[in-house]
Scaffold this motif. Structure first.
Motif, PDB file in Angstrom:
ATOM      1  N   GLU A 456      40.454  46.529  34.728  1.00  0.00           N
ATOM      2  CA  GLU A 456      39.363  46.616  35.707  1.00  0.00           C
ATOM      3  C   GLU A 456      38.944  48.064  35.934  1.00  0.00           C
ATOM      4  OE1 GLU A 456      38.933  46.233  40.538  1.00  0.00           O
ATOM      5  OE2 GLU A 456      40.468  45.033  39.515  1.00  0.00           O
ATOM      6  N   PRO A 530      38.975  37.778  40.145  1.00  0.00           N
ATOM      7  CA  PRO A 530      40.091  38.172  39.279  1.00  0.00           C
ATOM      8  C   PRO A 530      40.302  37.167  38.166  1.00  0.00           C
ATOM      9  CG  PRO A 530      40.905  37.311  41.375  1.00  0.00           C
ATOM     10  CD  PRO A 530      39.421  37.436  41.515  1.00  0.00           C
ATOM     11  N   LEU A 534      45.767  37.644  36.712  1.00  0.00           N
ATOM     12  CA  LEU A 534      45.903  38.343  37.985  1.00  0.00           C
ATOM     13  C   LEU A 534      46.037  37.348  39.133  1.00  0.00           C
ATOM     14  CD1 LEU A 534      46.024  40.886  39.633  1.00  0.00           C
ATOM     15  CD2 LEU A 534      43.520  41.034  39.557  1.00  0.00           C
ATOM     16  N   GLN A 535      45.331  36.228  39.052  1.00  0.00           N
ATOM     17  CA  GLN A 535      45.468  35.205  40.090  1.00  0.00           C
ATOM     18  C   GLN A 535      46.903  34.691  40.165  1.00  0.00           C
ATOM     19  OE1 GLN A 535      42.576  32.040  40.125  1.00  0.00           O
ATOM     20  NE2 GLN A 535      40.926  33.374  39.392  1.00  0.00           N
TER      21      GLN A 535
END
Length: 611
Positions: A456, A530, A534-535
């Motif tokens: 990111e 996300p 990442l979740q």
């Protein structure tokens, strides 16, 4: 026992750990002297520094670490005029073993090779307790610089220690080892000299050994970093590296240079050849030693950013005052210039060494995740770090880099594609890759914890956006070579809204996709939230995930989806089948079904019906 003597229990599991230290490291007994002398020298350095900025007595001009063997009394004393300890510090510093936990130490010790075991002592902060390798009882008499009262700490290493008032004429510490009957070799001056030459010759504090009624110098005390590179051989570099970091391996890289010009300093840095046991669990701070004109000042100046904290070594400045305080260190522009120069030099070394793929792979496997931390937190150096990253790939063997990936990209590919997860083997077999593989489109496989975060921040490389293939909708129609079409896709016009209605509590959208080949369905994260990896990481950490529910993508060519489309056309109830489809997509991504027991019931019923 006198009423003034206090008895204390060691911290949890200490008895077990002391037993491990004494017996598992038995063949490397001489290591105890390296640890005790290094601790004594550090205490001297810290008193010298604090005396410049605090109201405590200055260090004596003839300050030295004295080693005093007493063969008739069977004691070995290590005495220093250093900073000393008060009662509370004795209890805290000598009453708790290993800040990182005795369990971690024990596990590392059990899993290590015999040749690696001595380095565990220093790395786990248990250096003092190595005294019990050769001593049946240890006494410590210490007086804090600036204080008037001395205290005696005493233990037989059996789970408890005592504290009592004592007498010491001057600040400092005496460690008295009552030597075991089978360790009397360490009362011989010639043996002690050999150990000091081997392990502590580079300590700049003078070390003496008492023999024949006088103190004999035992170490050369040369500031190795001050010598010209041409005068230092590989063995000397390695010995100094091992002294600094309590290592037993060879350094992966040695950087020795003198900076001249606006800011003058000398640096001797090492990139370790192995990963320390506390590389990631310990403090996220650089511990490079800052010296001013050879004199140790502090190892808390943070001369390198946290993502280069694996680098060991010494930086010796010509431009800082000897009485510099810790507050001044944070504000002085001299130190800021040194930090920039040292960071740049380490990055240049990594860039140069990265040309040797095999050697760099060793470094990357040890410290690669730390460089990824730099991508996340260091905007100044982000673009310099990016080419140093290495990845596994769906298309090539071994490690590859972002420049290599971009060079292989076919014309028209709009992005660098990545797939993030917990396990490399699972990633390489992921359903998410089906369409990319079928079209010959390369995907980078990212399996470190940091991989859920840094993309990111980097966002793009050489003008190509970095895109998670589990996030948003990806059109593969113009990429690579399209696979054979097989059966015509089913008409899912009626099916999609029925699936969304049945699953509205768990998904945000249902759509058809062309990026599946053998699977019926797959999950994707919405474009503005996300990605799936990442979740999952946030959920495991008990953190709010935020954003919308995932998207369910279905493959109109798959037999299961074709059958569901036919049922939808006929008006049949597909609610249970919709739940099963979603749970299958979750399982494929390494997640668990929403209700495992209900999922197992449906699977058992389906299996029974098919037999």
């Amino acid at each position: 026992m006198s009423e003034t003597v206090e008895r204390h229990e060691f911290g949890a599991e200490v008895g077990r750990l002391l037993d491990l230290v004494v017996h598992a490291l038995y063949s490397d007994r001489e290591i105890f002297l390296r640890e005790l002398v290094a601790n004594a020298a550090d205490a001297v350095d810290r008193r010298r520094f604090e005396a410049l900025t605090q109201p405590i007595p200055a260090l004596p001009a003839d300050a030295a670490v004295r080693i005093i063997p007493d063969k008739p009394g069977r004691t070995l004393t290590i005495a220093d005029p250093g900073i000393g300890m008060d009662k509370e510090e004795l209890a805290r510093n000598l009453g708790t073993i290993a800040r990182s936990g005795t369990r971690a130490f024990s596990q590392a010790l059990a899993e290590s090779k015999a040749s690696d075991r001595p380095s565990l002592i220093g790395q786990f902060g248990v250096g003092f307790y190595s005294a019990f390798i050769v001593a049946e009882r240890v006494e410590v008499v210490s007086r804090r610089a600036g204080g008037d009262v001395a205290w005696r700490w005493e233990s037989e290493g059996q789970g408890a220690f005592t504290l009592a008032p004592a007498t010491r004429e001057a600040p400092g510490t005496d460690i008295v080892l009552h030597i075991r009957a089978d360790a009397e070799e360490f009362l011989e001056p010639f043996r002690l000299h050999a150990i000091i030459r081997k392990w502590a010759d580079h300590i700049t504090v003078p070390i003496t050994i008492a023999e024949d009624g006088k103190d004999t110098p035992a170490n050369e005390g040369t500031a190795l970093w001050r010598k010209p590179k041409a005068e230092v051989n590989a063995e000397s570099y390695t010995a100094f590296y091992r002294h600094l970091g309590h290592y037993f391996d060879e350094p992966w890289s040695t950087l020795h240079w003198r900076a001249e010009g606006t800011t003058e300093f000398t640096a001797l840095l090492f990139i370790p050849g192995m990963k320390p046991f506390e590389a990631f669990e310990g403090e996220r701070k650089s511990r490079l030693r800052l010296h001013v004109r050879r004199m140790f000042i502090t190892d808390e100046a943070e001369l390198l950013p946290p993502w280069l904290r694996f680098v060991q070594g010494v930086v010796d400045s010509e431009d800082l005052p000897l009485n510099v305080s810790r507050e001044m260190l944070q504000a002085t522009p001299v130190l800021a210039r040194i930090r920039r120069a040292v960071t740049g030099r380490v990055l240049s070394e990594l860039k140069s060494r990265a040309k040797d793929a095999e050697a760099y792979a060793t470094f990357w496997q040890n410290f690669g995740p730390m460089l990824k931390e730099g991508i996340w937190e260091d905007s100044e150096h982000r673009k310099e770090i990016a080419p140093l990253l290495r990845f596994r790939s769906s298309a090539v063997e071994g490690w590859t880099s972002l420049p290599d990936y971009v060079a292989r990209m076919p014309e028209g590919q709009p992005a660098i594609y990545i797939l993030v997860g917990d396990n490399l083997e699972a990633l390489s077999k992921s359903t998410q890759l089906e369409g990319f593989r079928a079209r010959g489109v390369e995907v980078l496989l990212l399996a470190d914890q940091m991989d859920a975060f840094w993309p990111e921040r980097l966002a793009e490389f050489e003008g190509k956006p970095i895109r998670s293939i589990t996030q948003g909708s990806i059109d593969l129609s113009g990429l690579g070579t399209a696979p054979p079409e097989g059966e015509a896709p089913a008409d899912v016009t009626r099916l999609l809204p029925l699936l969304k209605a049945a699953l509205e509590a768990d998904i945000s959208e249902v759509r058809a996709t062309e990026r599946l080949v053998d699977s019926a369905a797959v999950l994707a994260a919405p474009a503005n939230g996300p990605d799936l990896a990442l979740q999952r990481l946030l959920r495991r950490a008990g953190r709010p995930v935020g954003g919308e529910h995932p998207v369910l993508e279905v493959n109109p060519r798959h037999p299961l989806v074709r059958r569901l489309a036919a049922l939808a056309e006929s008006g049949a109830d597909i609610k249970d089948a919709a739940g099963t489809l979603l749970d299958l997509a979750r399982v494929q991504d390494g997640d668990v079904p929403r209700e495992p027991a209900e999922f197992a019931r449906r699977m058992a019923a389906a299996l029974a019906g098919s037999l």
